[in-house]
Write a protein that holds these residues in place. Structure first.
Motif, PDB file in Angstrom:
ATOM      1  N   ALA A   1       0.832  -1.208   0.000  1.00 28.91           N
ATOM      2  CA  ALA A   1       0.000   0.000   0.000  1.00 28.91           C
ATOM      3  C   ALA A   1       0.868   1.260   0.000  1.00 28.91           C
ATOM      4  O   ALA A   1       0.585   2.216  -0.716  1.00 28.91           O
ATOM      5  CB  ALA A   1      -0.926  -0.006   1.214  1.00 28.91           C
ATOM      6  N   GLY A   2       1.923   1.256   0.801  1.00 26.42           N
ATOM      7  CA  GLY A   2       2.799   2.418   0.879  1.00 26.42           C
ATOM      8  C   GLY A   2       3.509   2.704  -0.425  1.00 26.42           C
ATOM      9  O   GLY A   2       3.608   3.858  -0.848  1.00 26.42           O
TER      10      GLY A   2
ATOM     11  N   PHE B   1       8.637   4.598  -0.249  1.00 25.32           N
ATOM     12  CA  PHE B   1       8.094   4.061   0.998  1.00 25.32           C
ATOM     13  C   PHE B   1       9.036   3.001   1.566  1.00 25.32           C
ATOM     14  O   PHE B   1       9.543   2.149   0.847  1.00 25.32           O
ATOM     15  CB  PHE B   1       6.719   3.430   0.757  1.00 25.32           C
ATOM     16  CG  PHE B   1       6.065   2.938   2.014  1.00 25.32           C
ATOM     17  CD1 PHE B   1       5.301   3.790   2.787  1.00 25.32           C
ATOM     18  CD2 PHE B   1       6.215   1.621   2.425  1.00 25.32           C
ATOM     19  CE1 PHE B   1       4.693   3.338   3.944  1.00 25.32           C
ATOM     20  CE2 PHE B   1       5.613   1.156   3.580  1.00 25.32           C
ATOM     21  CZ  PHE B   1       4.853   2.023   4.348  1.00 25.32           C
ATOM     22  N   SER B   2       9.252   3.058   2.874  1.00 28.63           N
ATOM     23  CA  SER B   2      10.150   2.105   3.515  1.00 28.63           C
ATOM     24  C   SER B   2       9.729   1.818   4.947  1.00 28.63           C
ATOM     25  O   SER B   2       9.412   2.738   5.703  1.00 28.63           O
ATOM     26  CB  SER B   2      11.577   2.654   3.520  1.00 28.63           C
ATOM     27  OG  SER B   2      12.442   1.759   4.187  1.00 28.63           O
ATOM     28  N   LEU B   3       9.744   0.546   5.315  1.00 30.97           N
ATOM     29  CA  LEU B   3       9.560   0.150   6.712  1.00 30.97           C
ATOM     30  C   LEU B   3      10.903  -0.152   7.363  1.00 30.97           C
ATOM     31  O   LEU B   3      10.947  -0.629   8.490  1.00 30.97           O
ATOM     32  CB  LEU B   3       8.642  -1.081   6.801  1.00 30.97           C
ATOM     33  CG  LEU B   3       7.181  -0.849   6.445  1.00 30.97           C
ATOM     34  CD1 LEU B   3       6.377  -2.123   6.640  1.00 30.97           C
ATOM     35  CD2 LEU B   3       6.577   0.295   7.252  1.00 30.97           C
TER      36      LEU B   3
ATOM     37  N   SER C   1       7.558   7.788   5.557  1.00 29.04           N
ATOM     38  CA  SER C   1       6.717   6.632   5.246  1.00 29.04           C
ATOM     39  C   SER C   1       5.684   6.398   6.348  1.00 29.04           C
ATOM     40  O   SER C   1       4.540   6.045   6.065  1.00 29.04           O
ATOM     41  CB  SER C   1       7.580   5.379   5.066  1.00 29.04           C
ATOM     42  OG  SER C   1       8.433   5.519   3.949  1.00 29.04           O
ATOM     43  N   LEU C   2       6.088   6.589   7.587  1.00 26.54           N
ATOM     44  CA  LEU C   2       5.134   6.425   8.692  1.00 26.54           C
ATOM     45  C   LEU C   2       4.026   7.469   8.643  1.00 26.54           C
ATOM     46  O   LEU C   2       2.929   7.235   9.145  1.00 26.54           O
ATOM     47  CB  LEU C   2       5.849   6.503  10.040  1.00 26.54           C
ATOM     48  CG  LEU C   2       6.814   5.372  10.381  1.00 26.54           C
ATOM     49  CD1 LEU C   2       7.383   5.572  11.776  1.00 26.54           C
ATOM     50  CD2 LEU C   2       6.164   4.010  10.254  1.00 26.54           C
ATOM     51  N   ALA C   3       4.301   8.603   8.016  1.00 30.31           N
ATOM     52  CA  ALA C   3       3.294   9.665   7.920  1.00 30.31           C
ATOM     53  C   ALA C   3       2.040   9.195   7.201  1.00 30.31           C
ATOM     54  O   ALA C   3       0.930   9.598   7.555  1.00 30.31           O
ATOM     55  CB  ALA C   3       3.879  10.893   7.221  1.00 30.31           C
ATOM     56  N   VAL C   4       2.186   8.347   6.186  1.00 29.59           N
ATOM     57  CA  VAL C   4       1.003   7.895   5.450  1.00 29.59           C
ATOM     58  C   VAL C   4       0.141   6.969   6.292  1.00 29.59           C
ATOM     59  O   VAL C   4      -1.044   6.786   6.013  1.00 29.59           O
ATOM     60  CB  VAL C   4       1.346   7.225   4.095  1.00 29.59           C
ATOM     61  CG1 VAL C   4       2.102   8.175   3.191  1.00 29.59           C
ATOM     62  CG2 VAL C   4       2.095   5.923   4.273  1.00 29.59           C
ATOM     63  N   GLU C   5       0.704   6.403   7.342  1.00 36.19           N
ATOM     64  CA  GLU C   5      -0.035   5.522   8.247  1.00 36.19           C
ATOM     65  C   GLU C   5      -0.536   6.259   9.485  1.00 36.19           C
ATOM     66  O   GLU C   5      -1.599   5.924  10.008  1.00 36.19           O
ATOM     67  CB  GLU C   5       0.874   4.367   8.680  1.00 36.19           C
ATOM     68  CG  GLU C   5       0.242   3.376   9.617  1.00 36.19           C
ATOM     69  CD  GLU C   5       1.167   2.218   9.956  1.00 36.19           C
ATOM     70  OE1 GLU C   5       0.700   1.313  10.655  1.00 36.19           O
ATOM     71  OE2 GLU C   5       2.338   2.202   9.531  1.00 36.19           O
TER      72      GLU C   5
ATOM     73  N   ASN D   1      -1.882  11.208   1.496  1.00 31.78           N
ATOM     74  CA  ASN D   1      -1.940   9.799   1.108  1.00 31.78           C
ATOM     75  C   ASN D   1      -2.525   8.883   2.185  1.00 31.78           C
ATOM     76  O   ASN D   1      -2.601   7.670   1.980  1.00 31.78           O
ATOM     77  CB  ASN D   1      -0.536   9.309   0.733  1.00 31.78           C
ATOM     78  CG  ASN D   1      -0.025   9.994  -0.501  1.00 31.78           C
ATOM     79  OD1 ASN D   1      -0.725  10.100  -1.506  1.00 31.78           O
ATOM     80  ND2 ASN D   1       1.194  10.491  -0.445  1.00 31.78           N
ATOM     81  N   TYR D   2      -2.919   9.446   3.314  1.00 31.58           N
ATOM     82  CA  TYR D   2      -3.408   8.635   4.436  1.00 31.58           C
ATOM     83  C   TYR D   2      -4.599   7.748   4.057  1.00 31.58           C
ATOM     84  O   TYR D   2      -4.589   6.545   4.298  1.00 31.58           O
ATOM     85  CB  TYR D   2      -3.773   9.548   5.619  1.00 31.58           C
ATOM     86  CG  TYR D   2      -4.403   8.829   6.782  1.00 31.58           C
ATOM     87  CD1 TYR D   2      -3.614   8.194   7.737  1.00 31.58           C
ATOM     88  CD2 TYR D   2      -5.787   8.781   6.944  1.00 31.58           C
ATOM     89  CE1 TYR D   2      -4.187   7.534   8.808  1.00 31.58           C
ATOM     90  CE2 TYR D   2      -6.371   8.118   8.005  1.00 31.58           C
ATOM     91  CZ  TYR D   2      -5.560   7.493   8.929  1.00 31.58           C
ATOM     92  OH  TYR D   2      -6.134   6.835   9.995  1.00 31.58           O
ATOM     93  N   VAL D   3      -5.621   8.323   3.462  1.00 32.40           N
ATOM     94  CA  VAL D   3      -6.834   7.560   3.133  1.00 32.40           C
ATOM     95  C   VAL D   3      -6.527   6.467   2.113  1.00 32.40           C
ATOM     96  O   VAL D   3      -6.950   5.317   2.277  1.00 32.40           O
ATOM     97  CB  VAL D   3      -7.963   8.494   2.641  1.00 32.40           C
ATOM     98  CG1 VAL D   3      -9.142   7.690   2.113  1.00 32.40           C
ATOM     99  CG2 VAL D   3      -8.405   9.424   3.767  1.00 32.40           C
TER     100      VAL D   3
END
Length: 154
Positions: free
Chosen positions: A39-40, A47-49, A59-63, A70-72
């Protein structure tokens, strides 16, 4: 031989960057991570975990940041995928990992990633810092690829 590649790759990554050393949240599971990565990556090319990545905090911002554009899209795509994950991973994510991840993000969202060895002191030769940073970034990327490939082989 493979172990040497893993150690060398990991050492390169650690030597090259000093990003997010306070990250201490354990994953809710492989399935949940894979969904987040899928998804990211759809909403954010970098995007990276990987907590050592310079792209980790953004990347954590989108979650975690509901105001993020990009959250929704992230939560819709990831949430749909998460429904197919084992129930214990879903429960761990909703009851622990999400809260811990977003609490860490809130405390660290303005942190900047610096290459190892960089300091805040200025240098009289500004090009020397740039020349040093580029090889470190390439070394980190090569080390990360070597580490990822080695992990797939084991």
């Amino acid at each position: 031989m493979r172990a040497a590649v893993v150690v060398a790759g990991l050492a390169s990554v650690v030597a090259a960057q000093n990003c997010n050393p306070s990250w201490n949240v354990t994953s809710a599971g492989t399935c949940m991570d894979n969904c987040a990565i899928q998804a990211g990556s759809a909403v954010m090319p970098n995007f990276s975990l990987n907590s050592t990545s310079a792209d980790f905090v953004s990347s954590l911002a989108v979650e975690c940041d509901r105001a993020n554009i990009n959250y929704v899209a992230f939560m819709t795509k990831a949430g749909t995928c998460w429904l197919g994950c084992p129930k214990d991973e879903q429960n761990d994510y909703t009851q622990r990992a999400f809260n811990q991840t977003c609490a860490w993000y809130k405390a660290h969202k303005d942190d900047k990633c610096a290459a190892a060895g960089n300091s805040s002191s200025s240098s009289s030769n500004s090009t020397s810092g740039a020349a040093t940073l580029a090889p470190l970034t390439v070394t980190a990327a090569i080390g990360a690829v070597a580490l990822g490939v080695s992990a797939l082989l084991f």
